[in-house]
Design a protein around this motif. Sequence first.
Motif, PDB file in Angstrom:
ATOM      1  N   ILE A 187     -28.206 -27.852 -48.181  1.00 14.95           N
ATOM      2  CA  ILE A 187     -26.986 -27.251 -48.754  1.00 14.95           C
ATOM      3  C   ILE A 187     -26.756 -27.796 -50.156  1.00 14.95           C
ATOM      4  CG2 ILE A 187     -24.476 -27.027 -48.550  1.00 14.95           C
ATOM      5  CD1 ILE A 187     -24.823 -27.416 -45.502  1.00 14.95           C
ATOM      6  N   GLN A 188     -26.824 -29.117 -50.271  1.00 15.24           N
ATOM      7  CA  GLN A 188     -26.540 -29.751 -51.551  1.00 15.24           C
ATOM      8  C   GLN A 188     -27.615 -29.441 -52.587  1.00 15.24           C
ATOM      9  OE1 GLN A 188     -25.958 -33.837 -50.362  1.00 15.24           O
ATOM     10  NE2 GLN A 188     -23.782 -33.505 -49.921  1.00 15.24           N
ATOM     11  N   ALA A 189     -28.868 -29.372 -52.140  1.00 14.65           N
ATOM     12  CA  ALA A 189     -29.963 -29.093 -53.070  1.00 14.65           C
ATOM     13  C   ALA A 189     -29.966 -27.634 -53.526  1.00 14.65           C
ATOM     14  CB  ALA A 189     -31.305 -29.435 -52.412  1.00 14.65           C
ATOM     15  N   LEU A 190     -29.683 -26.714 -52.603  1.00 15.75           N
ATOM     16  CA  LEU A 190     -29.770 -25.287 -52.909  1.00 15.75           C
ATOM     17  C   LEU A 190     -28.497 -24.722 -53.516  1.00 15.75           C
ATOM     18  CD1 LEU A 190     -31.602 -24.024 -49.681  1.00 15.75           C
ATOM     19  CD2 LEU A 190     -32.588 -24.275 -51.965  1.00 15.75           C
ATOM     20  N   TYR A 191     -27.355 -25.169 -53.017  1.00 15.09           N
ATOM     21  CA  TYR A 191     -26.090 -24.551 -53.396  1.00 15.09           C
ATOM     22  C   TYR A 191     -25.139 -25.468 -54.169  1.00 15.09           C
ATOM     23  CZ  TYR A 191     -27.905 -21.522 -49.729  1.00 15.09           C
ATOM     24  OH  TYR A 191     -28.722 -20.725 -48.962  1.00 15.09           O
ATOM     25  N   GLY A 192     -25.384 -26.774 -54.108  1.00 16.93           N
ATOM     26  CA  GLY A 192     -24.560 -27.687 -54.879  1.00 16.93           C
ATOM     27  C   GLY A 192     -23.430 -28.315 -54.084  1.00 16.93           C
ATOM     28  N   GLN A 193     -22.805 -29.294 -54.717  1.00 18.54           N
ATOM     29  CA  GLN A 193     -21.760 -30.071 -54.070  1.00 18.54           C
ATOM     30  C   GLN A 193     -20.514 -29.243 -53.755  1.00 18.54           C
ATOM     31  OE1 GLN A 193     -20.596 -33.397 -52.199  1.00 18.54           O
ATOM     32  NE2 GLN A 193     -22.477 -33.335 -53.402  1.00 18.54           N
ATOM     33  N   ASN A 194     -20.166 -28.305 -54.637  1.00 18.56           N
ATOM     34  CA  ASN A 194     -18.973 -27.495 -54.403  1.00 18.56           C
ATOM     35  C   ASN A 194     -19.108 -26.635 -53.152  1.00 18.56           C
ATOM     36  OD1 ASN A 194     -17.698 -28.545 -56.640  1.00 18.56           O
ATOM     37  ND2 ASN A 194     -18.306 -26.867 -57.998  1.00 18.56           N
ATOM     38  N   ALA A 195     -20.293 -26.057 -52.969  1.00 22.95           N
ATOM     39  CA  ALA A 195     -20.531 -25.246 -51.778  1.00 22.95           C
ATOM     40  C   ALA A 195     -20.465 -26.109 -50.533  1.00 22.95           C
ATOM     41  CB  ALA A 195     -21.894 -24.558 -51.869  1.00 22.95           C
ATOM     42  N   TYR A 196     -21.026 -27.318 -50.609  1.00 25.13           N
ATOM     43  CA  TYR A 196     -20.972 -28.223 -49.465  1.00 25.13           C
ATOM     44  C   TYR A 196     -19.521 -28.530 -49.092  1.00 25.13           C
ATOM     45  CZ  TYR A 196     -21.085 -32.440 -46.676  1.00 25.13           C
ATOM     46  OH  TYR A 196     -20.864 -33.358 -45.672  1.00 25.13           O
ATOM     47  N   ARG A 197     -18.670 -28.785 -50.081  1.00 20.71           N
ATOM     48  CA  ARG A 197     -17.264 -29.098 -49.801  1.00 20.71           C
ATOM     49  C   ARG A 197     -16.557 -27.917 -49.143  1.00 20.71           C
ATOM     50  NH1 ARG A 197     -17.727 -34.033 -49.128  1.00 20.71           N
ATOM     51  NH2 ARG A 197     -18.512 -35.178 -50.905  1.00 20.71           N
ATOM     52  N   ARG A 198     -16.937 -26.702 -49.530  1.00 22.31           N
ATOM     53  CA  ARG A 198     -16.334 -25.520 -48.892  1.00 22.31           C
ATOM     54  C   ARG A 198     -16.732 -25.436 -47.425  1.00 22.31           C
ATOM     55  NH1 ARG A 198     -17.715 -23.082 -53.872  1.00 22.31           N
ATOM     56  NH2 ARG A 198     -19.582 -22.115 -52.980  1.00 22.31           N
ATOM     57  N   TYR A 199     -18.007 -25.681 -47.128  1.00 27.90           N
ATOM     58  CA  TYR A 199     -18.450 -25.683 -45.730  1.00 27.90           C
ATOM     59  C   TYR A 199     -17.749 -26.793 -44.947  1.00 27.90           C
ATOM     60  CZ  TYR A 199     -22.278 -22.357 -46.589  1.00 27.90           C
ATOM     61  OH  TYR A 199     -23.021 -21.225 -46.878  1.00 27.90           O
ATOM     62  N   GLU A 200     -17.581 -27.932 -45.579  1.00 25.43           N
ATOM     63  CA  GLU A 200     -16.920 -29.069 -44.936  1.00 25.43           C
ATOM     64  C   GLU A 200     -15.485 -28.715 -44.552  1.00 25.43           C
ATOM     65  OE1 GLU A 200     -17.204 -33.663 -46.093  1.00 25.43           O
ATOM     66  OE2 GLU A 200     -15.877 -32.554 -47.454  1.00 25.43           O
ATOM     67  N   ARG A 201     -14.780 -28.092 -45.490  1.00 25.28           N
ATOM     68  CA  ARG A 201     -13.389 -27.688 -45.221  1.00 25.28           C
ATOM     69  C   ARG A 201     -13.345 -26.670 -44.086  1.00 25.28           C
ATOM     70  NH1 ARG A 201      -8.481 -27.043 -48.136  1.00 25.28           N
ATOM     71  NH2 ARG A 201      -6.975 -26.213 -46.622  1.00 25.28           N
ATOM     72  N   ARG A 202     -14.251 -25.701 -44.118  1.00 29.35           N
ATOM     73  CA  ARG A 202     -14.279 -24.666 -43.079  1.00 29.35           C
ATOM     74  C   ARG A 202     -14.582 -25.270 -41.709  1.00 29.35           C
ATOM     75  NH1 ARG A 202     -18.547 -19.596 -43.076  1.00 29.35           N
ATOM     76  NH2 ARG A 202     -17.928 -18.678 -41.074  1.00 29.35           N
ATOM     77  N   ALA A 203     -15.511 -26.212 -41.665  1.00 30.78           N
ATOM     78  CA  ALA A 203     -15.866 -26.848 -40.390  1.00 30.78           C
ATOM     79  C   ALA A 203     -14.689 -27.635 -39.837  1.00 30.78           C
ATOM     80  CB  ALA A 203     -17.071 -27.766 -40.588  1.00 30.78           C
ATOM     81  N   LEU A 204     -13.958 -28.334 -40.698  1.00 27.48           N
ATOM     82  CA  LEU A 204     -12.798 -29.092 -40.238  1.00 27.48           C
ATOM     83  C   LEU A 204     -11.701 -28.158 -39.741  1.00 27.48           C
ATOM     84  CD1 LEU A 204     -11.297 -31.764 -39.869  1.00 27.48           C
ATOM     85  CD2 LEU A 204     -10.519 -31.556 -42.245  1.00 27.48           C
ATOM     86  N   GLU A 205     -11.449 -27.094 -40.473  1.00 28.33           N
ATOM     87  CA  GLU A 205     -10.425 -26.123 -40.058  1.00 28.33           C
ATOM     88  C   GLU A 205     -10.744 -25.561 -38.673  1.00 28.33           C
ATOM     89  OE1 GLU A 205      -8.970 -24.312 -44.379  1.00 28.33           O
ATOM     90  OE2 GLU A 205     -10.651 -23.398 -43.315  1.00 28.33           O
ATOM     91  N   GLU A 206     -12.008 -25.239 -38.433  1.00 29.17           N
ATOM     92  CA  GLU A 206     -12.387 -24.676 -37.138  1.00 29.17           C
ATOM     93  C   GLU A 206     -12.284 -25.724 -36.035  1.00 29.17           C
ATOM     94  OE1 GLU A 206     -16.341 -22.548 -35.384  1.00 29.17           O
ATOM     95  OE2 GLU A 206     -15.079 -21.475 -36.819  1.00 29.17           O
ATOM     96  N   ALA A 207     -12.674 -26.951 -36.316  1.00 28.73           N
ATOM     97  CA  ALA A 207     -12.573 -28.011 -35.316  1.00 28.73           C
ATOM     98  C   ALA A 207     -11.122 -28.234 -34.913  1.00 28.73           C
ATOM     99  CB  ALA A 207     -13.173 -29.305 -35.866  1.00 28.73           C
ATOM    100  N   ILE A 208     -10.224 -28.206 -35.898  1.00 29.03           N
ATOM    101  CA  ILE A 208      -8.799 -28.381 -35.609  1.00 29.03           C
ATOM    102  C   ILE A 208      -8.274 -27.219 -34.766  1.00 29.03           C
ATOM    103  CG2 ILE A 208      -6.497 -28.362 -36.684  1.00 29.03           C
ATOM    104  CD1 ILE A 208      -7.766 -29.979 -39.006  1.00 29.03           C
ATOM    105  N   GLN A 209      -8.752 -26.032 -35.066  1.00 34.74           N
ATOM    106  CA  GLN A 209      -8.297 -24.841 -34.344  1.00 34.74           C
ATOM    107  C   GLN A 209      -8.833 -24.804 -32.913  1.00 34.74           C
ATOM    108  OE1 GLN A 209      -9.633 -21.045 -35.994  1.00 34.74           O
ATOM    109  NE2 GLN A 209      -7.666 -20.134 -35.492  1.00 34.74           N
ATOM    110  N   ILE A 210     -10.063 -25.217 -32.718  1.00 30.97           N
ATOM    111  CA  ILE A 210     -10.714 -25.104 -31.407  1.00 30.97           C
ATOM    112  C   ILE A 210     -10.347 -26.250 -30.473  1.00 30.97           C
ATOM    113  CG2 ILE A 210     -12.960 -25.172 -30.240  1.00 30.97           C
ATOM    114  CD1 ILE A 210     -14.119 -23.622 -32.581  1.00 30.97           C
ATOM    115  N   TYR A 211     -10.266 -27.475 -31.020  1.00 26.43           N
ATOM    116  CA  TYR A 211     -10.128 -28.656 -30.170  1.00 26.43           C
ATOM    117  C   TYR A 211      -8.746 -29.300 -30.277  1.00 26.43           C
ATOM    118  CZ  TYR A 211     -15.241 -28.337 -30.212  1.00 26.43           C
ATOM    119  OH  TYR A 211     -16.536 -27.904 -30.111  1.00 26.43           O
TER     120      TYR A 211
END
Length: 315
Positions: A187-211
Amino acid sequence: MSSTILHSVGDAAAEAPVMAGDAASLADEKNPFLVALGERVRALRARRGMTRKQVALAADVSERHLANLEYGVGNASILILLQVAQALQCSLAELIGDVTTSSPEWLLIRELLEGRDEATLHRVRVAIGEMLGTGGAAVHSPRVALIGLRGAGKSTLGQRLADDLGFPFVELSREIEKFAGCSVAEIQALYGQNAYRRYERRALEEAIQIYPEAVIATPGGIVSDAATFNLLLAHCTTVWLQASPEDHMRRVVAQGDLRPMAASREAMDDLKGILAGRAAFYSKAQFHVDTSAQPLDATFEVLRRTVREALGLPV
């Protein structure tokens, strides 16, 4: 200090005065940031009721240089900008366009908070979160998030804690990889740090919603994005797993990452720098557990007791 020696090397072309008509003809050639900067300088000067000559004298810069700055063609050095900010009695942040200076309300809020201690700022942040409905202090949330640098023990201790509590264990890095369809490194090599942070935020949002109940092991850099870290603090009981730099390094190598050994001195210095830079954010966690202070089993008992007491569960 003479303004002459403070001009940046690239300012030679800006020495010739630019009139309003000339500036308009150069509009297509101007850098948008410099144009906006010039507009802010003019607006701040107008707000203070100062002429360009008065500002130039107070800032110890030439009036011609200030005129070029206002018309967006003067690429001033940072020291010149600091002198202009001081002459206009504003912060450098306001001059360069920081969002928290973009309106009267922002500026008034900044003034109210300026000089306050960390405890007061914490109370204000929690109160604002509650008022806006984005969450305040999640003191008793059965959603437990472990934060800290890589090698702190989040995965090992997190799995044991989840088993003990009977909660799901969520490794947020794995969830990020599921969203992206590739590894964190890719992710970081292909898309960069900003894209990684977006995925990170999305993963946390879903974890909070599901669990509603879970133990979440977070990536070490989750504190790098203020919005994501605010979300974590608002919806999880947070525990900072601390460790010495030496233990962080040793555990990372034990996990099979041999990259630090290529330049161990530099790697250790980098690790200490990262830890120092993030410590102030990690310390916002509600609880701290030192994973270097005792063996693994004893550390787990400290973590277990801390979390169970926080959740009101039998120890």
